[in-house]
Write a protein that holds these residues in place. Structure first.
Motif, PDB file in Angstrom:
ATOM      1  N   PRO A  56       0.810  -1.224   0.000  1.00  0.00           N
ATOM      2  CA  PRO A  56       0.000   0.000   0.000  1.00  0.00           C
ATOM      3  C   PRO A  56       0.840   1.269   0.000  1.00  0.00           C
ATOM      4  CG  PRO A  56       0.039  -0.967   2.190  1.00  0.00           C
ATOM      5  CD  PRO A  56       0.738  -1.935   1.285  1.00  0.00           C
ATOM      6  N   PRO A  57       0.217   2.415  -0.327  1.00  0.00           N
ATOM      7  CA  PRO A  57       0.967   3.664  -0.479  1.00  0.00           C
ATOM      8  C   PRO A  57       1.697   4.094   0.781  1.00  0.00           C
ATOM      9  CG  PRO A  57      -1.243   3.872  -1.388  1.00  0.00           C
ATOM     10  CD  PRO A  57      -1.209   2.583  -0.625  1.00  0.00           C
ATOM     11  N   ALA A  58       2.606   5.053   0.601  1.00  0.00           N
ATOM     12  CA  ALA A  58       3.503   5.461   1.672  1.00  0.00           C
ATOM     13  C   ALA A  58       3.021   6.688   2.429  1.00  0.00           C
ATOM     14  CB  ALA A  58       4.878   5.760   1.072  1.00  0.00           C
ATOM     15  N   ALA A  59       1.789   7.127   2.240  1.00  0.00           N
ATOM     16  CA  ALA A  59       1.340   8.404   2.791  1.00  0.00           C
ATOM     17  C   ALA A  59       1.528   8.493   4.300  1.00  0.00           C
ATOM     18  CB  ALA A  59      -0.135   8.626   2.430  1.00  0.00           C
ATOM     19  N   ALA A  60       1.295   7.380   4.986  1.00  0.00           N
ATOM     20  CA  ALA A  60       1.363   7.417   6.450  1.00  0.00           C
ATOM     21  C   ALA A  60       2.747   7.089   7.000  1.00  0.00           C
ATOM     22  CB  ALA A  60       0.337   6.442   7.031  1.00  0.00           C
ATOM     23  N   LEU A  61       3.710   6.871   6.138  1.00  0.00           N
ATOM     24  CA  LEU A  61       5.038   6.471   6.589  1.00  0.00           C
ATOM     25  C   LEU A  61       5.848   7.704   6.979  1.00  0.00           C
ATOM     26  CD1 LEU A  61       6.885   4.032   6.980  1.00  0.00           C
ATOM     27  CD2 LEU A  61       7.669   4.320   4.634  1.00  0.00           C
ATOM     28  N   ASP A  62       6.148   7.830   8.256  1.00  0.00           N
ATOM     29  CA  ASP A  62       6.868   8.997   8.768  1.00  0.00           C
ATOM     30  C   ASP A  62       8.335   8.634   8.943  1.00  0.00           C
ATOM     31  OD1 ASP A  62       7.569  11.401   9.862  1.00  0.00           O
ATOM     32  OD2 ASP A  62       6.789  10.937  11.865  1.00  0.00           O
ATOM     33  N   LEU A  63       9.153   9.066   7.997  1.00  0.00           N
ATOM     34  CA  LEU A  63      10.578   8.752   8.031  1.00  0.00           C
ATOM     35  C   LEU A  63      11.388  10.005   7.728  1.00  0.00           C
ATOM     36  CD1 LEU A  63      10.773   5.425   5.971  1.00  0.00           C
ATOM     37  CD2 LEU A  63      11.050   5.647   8.436  1.00  0.00           C
ATOM     38  N   PRO A  64      12.591  10.097   8.301  1.00  0.00           N
ATOM     39  CA  PRO A  64      13.478  11.219   7.981  1.00  0.00           C
ATOM     40  C   PRO A  64      14.225  10.969   6.671  1.00  0.00           C
ATOM     41  CG  PRO A  64      14.528   9.812   9.594  1.00  0.00           C
ATOM     42  CD  PRO A  64      13.154   9.227   9.357  1.00  0.00           C
ATOM     43  N   LEU A  65      13.477  10.516   5.661  1.00  0.00           N
ATOM     44  CA  LEU A  65      14.054  10.141   4.375  1.00  0.00           C
ATOM     45  C   LEU A  65      13.119  10.612   3.264  1.00  0.00           C
ATOM     46  CD1 LEU A  65      14.823   6.422   5.275  1.00  0.00           C
ATOM     47  CD2 LEU A  65      16.578   8.164   4.992  1.00  0.00           C
ATOM     48  N   GLU A  66      13.610  10.597   2.036  1.00  0.00           N
ATOM     49  CA  GLU A  66      12.752  10.871   0.891  1.00  0.00           C
ATOM     50  C   GLU A  66      11.948   9.617   0.591  1.00  0.00           C
ATOM     51  OE1 GLU A  66      13.077  12.405  -3.756  1.00  0.00           O
ATOM     52  OE2 GLU A  66      14.876  12.270  -2.501  1.00  0.00           O
ATOM     53  N   VAL A  67      10.639   9.726   0.654  1.00  0.00           N
ATOM     54  CA  VAL A  67       9.759   8.560   0.484  1.00  0.00           C
ATOM     55  C   VAL A  67       8.817   8.822  -0.688  1.00  0.00           C
ATOM     56  CG1 VAL A  67       8.046   7.067   1.565  1.00  0.00           C
ATOM     57  CG2 VAL A  67       9.865   8.090   2.953  1.00  0.00           C
ATOM     58  N   SER A  68       8.675   7.819  -1.578  1.00  0.00           N
ATOM     59  CA  SER A  68       7.812   7.945  -2.750  1.00  0.00           C
ATOM     60  C   SER A  68       6.992   6.681  -2.923  1.00  0.00           C
ATOM     61  CB  SER A  68       8.648   8.179  -4.016  1.00  0.00           C
ATOM     62  OG  SER A  68       9.522   9.278  -3.870  1.00  0.00           O
ATOM     63  N   ASP A  69       5.855   6.823  -3.627  1.00  0.00           N
ATOM     64  CA  ASP A  69       5.022   5.675  -3.971  1.00  0.00           C
ATOM     65  C   ASP A  69       5.475   5.093  -5.301  1.00  0.00           C
ATOM     66  OD1 ASP A  69       3.391   5.750  -1.745  1.00  0.00           O
ATOM     67  OD2 ASP A  69       2.028   7.207  -2.645  1.00  0.00           O
ATOM     68  N   ALA A  70       5.684   3.780  -5.342  1.00  0.00           N
ATOM     69  CA  ALA A  70       6.154   3.127  -6.560  1.00  0.00           C
ATOM     70  C   ALA A  70       5.182   3.316  -7.716  1.00  0.00           C
ATOM     71  CB  ALA A  70       6.380   1.639  -6.293  1.00  0.00           C
ATOM     72  N   ALA A  71       3.883   3.241  -7.447  1.00  0.00           N
ATOM     73  CA  ALA A  71       2.895   3.331  -8.531  1.00  0.00           C
ATOM     74  C   ALA A  71       3.009   4.658  -9.272  1.00  0.00           C
ATOM     75  CB  ALA A  71       1.488   3.153  -7.971  1.00  0.00           C
ATOM     76  N   ASP A  72       3.167   5.751  -8.532  1.00  0.00           N
ATOM     77  CA  ASP A  72       3.303   7.056  -9.164  1.00  0.00           C
ATOM     78  C   ASP A  72       4.574   7.140 -10.001  1.00  0.00           C
ATOM     79  OD1 ASP A  72       0.973   7.790  -7.900  1.00  0.00           O
ATOM     80  OD2 ASP A  72       1.987   8.792  -6.236  1.00  0.00           O
ATOM     81  N   LEU A  73       5.666   6.629  -9.449  1.00  0.00           N
ATOM     82  CA  LEU A  73       6.947   6.700 -10.150  1.00  0.00           C
ATOM     83  C   LEU A  73       6.941   5.839 -11.409  1.00  0.00           C
ATOM     84  CD1 LEU A  73       9.433   6.534  -7.135  1.00  0.00           C
ATOM     85  CD2 LEU A  73       8.608   8.557  -8.343  1.00  0.00           C
ATOM     86  N   LEU A  74       6.348   4.650 -11.321  1.00  0.00           N
ATOM     87  CA  LEU A  74       6.304   3.765 -12.488  1.00  0.00           C
ATOM     88  C   LEU A  74       5.446   4.365 -13.601  1.00  0.00           C
ATOM     89  CD1 LEU A  74       5.987   0.334 -10.655  1.00  0.00           C
ATOM     90  CD2 LEU A  74       7.870   0.996 -12.145  1.00  0.00           C
ATOM     91  N   ALA A  75       4.356   5.026 -13.226  1.00  0.00           N
ATOM     92  CA  ALA A  75       3.475   5.628 -14.235  1.00  0.00           C
ATOM     93  C   ALA A  75       4.172   6.746 -14.996  1.00  0.00           C
ATOM     94  CB  ALA A  75       2.209   6.150 -13.563  1.00  0.00           C
ATOM     95  N   ALA A  76       5.089   7.442 -14.316  1.00  0.00           N
ATOM     96  CA  ALA A  76       5.770   8.577 -14.941  1.00  0.00           C
ATOM     97  C   ALA A  76       7.174   8.240 -15.436  1.00  0.00           C
ATOM     98  CB  ALA A  76       5.843   9.730 -13.942  1.00  0.00           C
ATOM     99  N   ALA A  77       7.584   6.989 -15.280  1.00  0.00           N
ATOM    100  CA  ALA A  77       8.974   6.624 -15.559  1.00  0.00           C
ATOM    101  C   ALA A  77       9.304   6.708 -17.047  1.00  0.00           C
ATOM    102  CB  ALA A  77       9.255   5.210 -15.060  1.00  0.00           C
ATOM    103  N   GLU A  78      10.529   7.095 -17.330  1.00  0.00           N
ATOM    104  CA  GLU A  78      11.068   7.023 -18.681  1.00  0.00           C
ATOM    105  C   GLU A  78      11.837   5.712 -18.798  1.00  0.00           C
ATOM    106  OE1 GLU A  78      14.266   9.299 -21.596  1.00  0.00           O
ATOM    107  OE2 GLU A  78      13.495  10.317 -19.795  1.00  0.00           O
TER     108      GLU A  78
END
Length: 535
Positions: free
Chosen positions: A136-158
């Protein structure tokens, strides 16, 4: 062997160009994905990772359940010339951090169900800078890191095609050992090492496009990688289930038309323990790679109408000992040394022992890059393993006059009792013949008379009763006195790795507990034996 036949991204691209619409990969309950679709998914993952700053030679962490997406990610990592570092899905805490830190992982792709484990130890992973979360998406994941959702990245990937110039010596993946006898070590697996493992595990000359490999072993284990590579090599298919389930095994085989699979001996035991059905032999399964072989091998083959092959292997090596084709003449043997390898059985000084005697198995290969390139971040362990230019397996073996090799035990699991070397496996085999015993593990525990005593941790079969005294009475006529366990500890279950190997480290460290039955104390022998004074 040329790189386009061995380097996985090159081979996948070649197969997709030859037959883009040929089915290759599927979940057991999903639609098949073609070679073209699989190659496309790999390119998209490569695009996502490239945008995250991953380049050739970088280490990319992956904590994903066994499945189609994990395999596509693996291909995508390699497409960039990067190295996959799959994390055991049971790892948490310091075990999880150990993998990430040892490989100095900067980018981690993780399934959302494991995100809480990451949050608990992220502060202990100083190199980690970017996390990509799969459903499931990463919206609730609280980390001191850059966090992204795979689905969004794959849809926009080159999409990115495989980088040029990859070699058979390049490392494809880092597979961490199961840690059954100590801290996990990350094995650097080159592409040629993976292919050599595939060639040993599966007789490719006896397989073809009609084969479908039913994969129930994880991608953080060499067996999971070999299944992928074998079917890519022969033009076959892979059907994946996240984990082995006894009740789903044969329905999955019939549903997918699976013809081959790799299972552990314990899994075969679960299948044999299931109630017999009149249609047991009515299945598409033809070839099984099984290790180790159980004593009920002949009954297993007859009941399910299939052929069985076995090997000896570790993550560090590449199946140097095999049974030819799908024949197993000596079920107690791992087979014979295959072409391209040298094996010796040596003593503590690396001197070869006579035929029939027990020693440590050491190995060399004729072809370069067909065994591990070392342990990542552990040069001292690499040097120790490769001392005298032979890879030391840490396994006790013996060999007979016909050149058949027999696994005796892990060297650390050989129990030294009253001047005798006792194989824990031989003890376990006898204990498990009792009709009330489901499984057991024999481990050494400290003895007040120096050396060690034998303790067996026993799991009873459901709805069966058995006392420690009854078990010992059963064993007395079946084994030499020096092998008779002193301690019996009944447990609900044995700690296991993902491939059903018993994790004996914890059992050894736990030792004798308050509820452990002591044969000598019960018989009154304990105080009658003189203690040996040591300095």
């Amino acid at each position: 062997m040329p790189s386009y036949e061995v380097v996985l991204p090159y081979l996948l691209e070649a197969r997709a160009a030859e037959a883009p619409d040929r089915p290759y990969l599927r979940a057991v309950d999903g639609a098949p994905r073609t070679l073209g679709e699989t190659a496309g998914a790999a390119r998209r993952w490569a695009g996502v990772l490239a945008a995250a700053g991953v380049g050739r030679g970088d280490y990319v962490g992956s904590m994903m359940p066994t499945g189609v997406e994990a395999i596509e990610l693996f291909f995508g990592v390699n497409t960039l010339g990067a190295v996959e570092v799959p994390v055991h899905t049971e790892y948490r805490g310091t075990f999880f951090a150990h993998v990430i830190n040892t490989a100095r992982v900067e980018v981690l792709v993780i399934d959302g169900r494991f995100a809480d484990r990451l949050a608990a130890v992220a502060a202990e992973m100083p190199t980690l800078r970017r996390v990509i979360v799969v459903d499931p998406p990463a919206a609730a994941l609280d980390l001191p890191l850059e966090v992204s959702d795979a689905a969004d990245l794959l849809a926009a990937a080159e999409p990115r095609r495989p980088v040029e110039g990859m070699r058979v010596s390049d490392v494809s993946t880092v597979l961490f050992t199961s840690g059954t006898t100590g801290v996990s070590k990350g094995v650097l697996v080159p592409y040629m090492h993976l292919r050599a493992s595939t060639e040993g595990a599966w007789p490719l000359d006896l397989m073809g496009p009609e084969d479908l490999n039913y994969l129930v072993l994880p991608g953080f284990h060499i067996s999971g990688k070999v299944a992928i590579d074998s079917m890519l090599a022969v033009g076959g298919q892979v059907a994946v289930r996240e984990r082995f389930k006894t009740e789903e095994f044969w329905p999955d085989v019939r549903r997918t038309g699976a013809t081959c699979t790799c299972i552990m001996g314990a899994m075969a035991g679960f299948l044999m323990a299931a109630p017999e059905r009149p249609d047991d032999a009515d299945n598409t399964m033809d070839k099984i790679l099984m290790l180790p072989l159980p004593e009920f091998l002949d009954r297993f083959r007859e009941r399910f109408a299939l052929r069985v092959h076995t090997i000896y292997n570790q993550t560090e090596i590449s199946c140097p000992i095999v049974t030819p084709g799908f024949t197993t003449g000596h079920y107690t043997s791992c087979g014979q040394v295959r072409e391209g390898y040298e094996c010796r059985i040596v003593d503590a000084e690396d001197q070869e022992v006579p035929v029939g005697e027990v020693g440590e198995l050491v190995i060399r290969a004729d072809r370069p890059w067909t065994m591990m390139s070392g342990y990542i971040g552990m040069p001292e362990k690499t040097a120790e393993c490769w001392r005298n230019q032979w890879l030391h397996t840490g396994d006790a073996f013996r060999r007979d006059d016909e050149g058949y090799y027999y696994f005796v035990d892990r060297l650390k699991d050989v129990i030294r009792r009253r001047g005798e070397n006792v194989s824990s496996i031989e003890v376990e085999t006898e204990v498990c013949t009792h009709p009330a015993v489901l499984e057991c593990a024999a481990v050494p525990v400290a003895s007040e008379w120096t050396e060690e005593e034998i303790m067996v941790c026993v799991v009873r079969k459901p709805d069966r009763t058995l006392t420690a005294a009854e078990l010992i009475d059963y064993l007395r006529p079946r084994m030499p006195r020096f092998m008779l366990p002193r301690y019996v500890d009944f447990v609900a279950e044995l700690p296991k790795t993902s491939t059903q190997k018993v994790q004996k480290t914890g059992l050894r460290e736990r030792g004798v507990g308050a509820d452990t039955w002591d044969r000598l104390a019960e018989s009154g022998e304990a105080d009658a034996r003189p203690r040996i004074q040591t300095r």
